[in-house]
Scaffold this active site. Structure first.
Site, PDB file in Angstrom:
ATOM      1  N   LEU A   1       0.856  -1.184   0.000  1.00 43.32           N
ATOM      2  CA  LEU A   1       0.000   0.000   0.000  1.00 43.32           C
ATOM      3  C   LEU A   1       0.891   1.234   0.000  1.00 43.32           C
ATOM      4  O   LEU A   1       1.869   1.298   0.743  1.00 43.32           O
ATOM      5  CB  LEU A   1      -0.893   0.035   1.253  1.00 43.32           C
ATOM      6  CG  LEU A   1      -2.149  -0.829   1.270  1.00 43.32           C
ATOM      7  CD1 LEU A   1      -2.862  -0.685   2.615  1.00 43.32           C
ATOM      8  CD2 LEU A   1      -3.100  -0.451   0.147  1.00 43.32           C
ATOM      9  N   ASP A   2       0.555   2.235  -0.809  1.00 46.94           N
ATOM     10  CA  ASP A   2       1.309   3.485  -0.797  1.00 46.94           C
ATOM     11  C   ASP A   2       1.231   4.125   0.584  1.00 46.94           C
ATOM     12  O   ASP A   2       0.249   3.918   1.312  1.00 46.94           O
ATOM     13  CB  ASP A   2       0.739   4.457  -1.840  1.00 46.94           C
ATOM     14  CG  ASP A   2       1.020   4.011  -3.272  1.00 46.94           C
ATOM     15  OD1 ASP A   2       1.975   3.233  -3.463  1.00 46.94           O
ATOM     16  OD2 ASP A   2       0.290   4.434  -4.183  1.00 46.94           O
ATOM     17  N   PRO A   3       2.220   4.936   0.963  1.00 45.86           N
ATOM     18  CA  PRO A   3       2.238   5.539   2.305  1.00 45.86           C
ATOM     19  C   PRO A   3       0.963   6.293   2.677  1.00 45.86           C
ATOM     20  O   PRO A   3       0.502   6.206   3.825  1.00 45.86           O
ATOM     21  CB  PRO A   3       3.440   6.490   2.234  1.00 45.86           C
ATOM     22  CG  PRO A   3       4.364   5.846   1.257  1.00 45.86           C
ATOM     23  CD  PRO A   3       3.465   5.234   0.212  1.00 45.86           C
TER      24      PRO A   3
END
Length: 292
Positions: free
Chosen positions: A37-39
């Site tokens: 998951l992206d930050p």
């Protein structure tokens, strides 16, 4: 310690950060995750512990569900809200909801995407975001993904010559929802970006049942490990097959077994417990991963 954890990843941390913190909480090194998951993205991050790490590839194969927001009127360097503004196309008139819905529907099925420059996809041994940070543009390979559904879930709101609406998408692994948002904007004639995203479902687990790192730490502190779910949850879409006593012994000893199936891989069970991942070799199945 073996099992699967339904972790609610908070915004501001990478998936690797979450794994690093869990290793400290659980005091074990053998931990992996089932889908980056992206930050800035909140949501379900499937975590594999111990023997379950051998199932990560199957956990990643399952479809995922996201809910988020698309903003029409400006694009960014990262295709999401974290980037610098790249282009503006002011929204000066009310948009027809039916046209947006039709455009979203036209993007379902098997589609091809070009991954964003700010992504972990590797080209010539380097991650794309490394090129992007160095100000270098490289040719990005197209990839085929599947969009099972893509729906608008809110009315359109207007502010500062921009239009926003929420959406829900069910998609295959490898889908960049940021890119889907940008491509939708292009279909509608606007620069656009994904302004918010939450993953609500992944690897058979729902956000409603997910625990934060703090909640997991609180349970571990009182020796409550009930959040560890069984390995059996991690087989993804593999077809299950029940093994006999004799076949279990064959698997234990690494021998081929004969099964009536044409599947390339099977999940071998015995008394509701996962015994092995079996791989088809000509007319028989070879134990590929054994959990005895």
């Amino acid at each position: 310690m073996n099992g699967i954890i339904n972790l609610r990843k908070e915004a501001g941390m990478t998936s690797h950060d979450a794994v690093f913190k869990l290793r400290k909480i659980l005091k074990t090194k053998k931990i992996g995750h089932g889908g980056t998951l992206d930050p800035d993205v909140v949501g379900v991050l499937p975590i594999a512990v111990g023997k379950a790490t051998r199932l990560v590839e199957f956990m990643q194969e399952e479809g995922k569900v996201y809910e988020g927001e698309i903003t029409l009127g400006c694009s960014t360097t990262t295709e999401d809200a974290s980037g610098d503004i790249l282009d503006r196309t002011p929204v000066t008139e009310l948009l027809e909801e039916a046209l947006i819905d039709e455009a979203m529907e036209s993007m379902t099925g098997e589609i091809r995407q070009i991954p964003p420059m700010y992504s972990a996809v590797k080209v010539n041994g380097r991650k794309l975001y490394e090129y992007a940070r160095a100000g270098q543009e490289v040719e990005r390979p197209e990839r085929q993904v599947t969009i099972y559904s893509f729906k608008r879930t809110s009315p359109i709101s207007y502010e500062d010559e921009q239009a926003r609406f929420r959406f829900r998408v069910k998609c295959s692994k490898g889908t960049y929802v940021r890119t889907l948002s940008v491509d939708l904007g292009a279909k509608l004639g606007f620069a656009s970006h994904m302004s918010q995203l939450t993953r609500t479902f992944s690897a058979g687990m729902s956000l409603d049942d997910a625990l934060t790192l703090d909640e997991i730490a609180e349970r571990v502190a009182v020796d409550d490990f009930s959040f560890l779910q069984p390995l059996e949850l991690g087989i993804g879409d593999l077809v299950r097959v029940e093994l006999s006593d004799e076949q279990v012994e064959d698997v234990r000893n690494g021998r081929f077994i004969s099964l009536m199936s044409e599947e390339a891989e099977l999940a071998g069970f015995y008394k509701e417990k996962l015994i092995a991942i079996l791989e088809k070799r000509e007319e028989a199945y070879k134990p590929r991963k054994v959990f005895l």
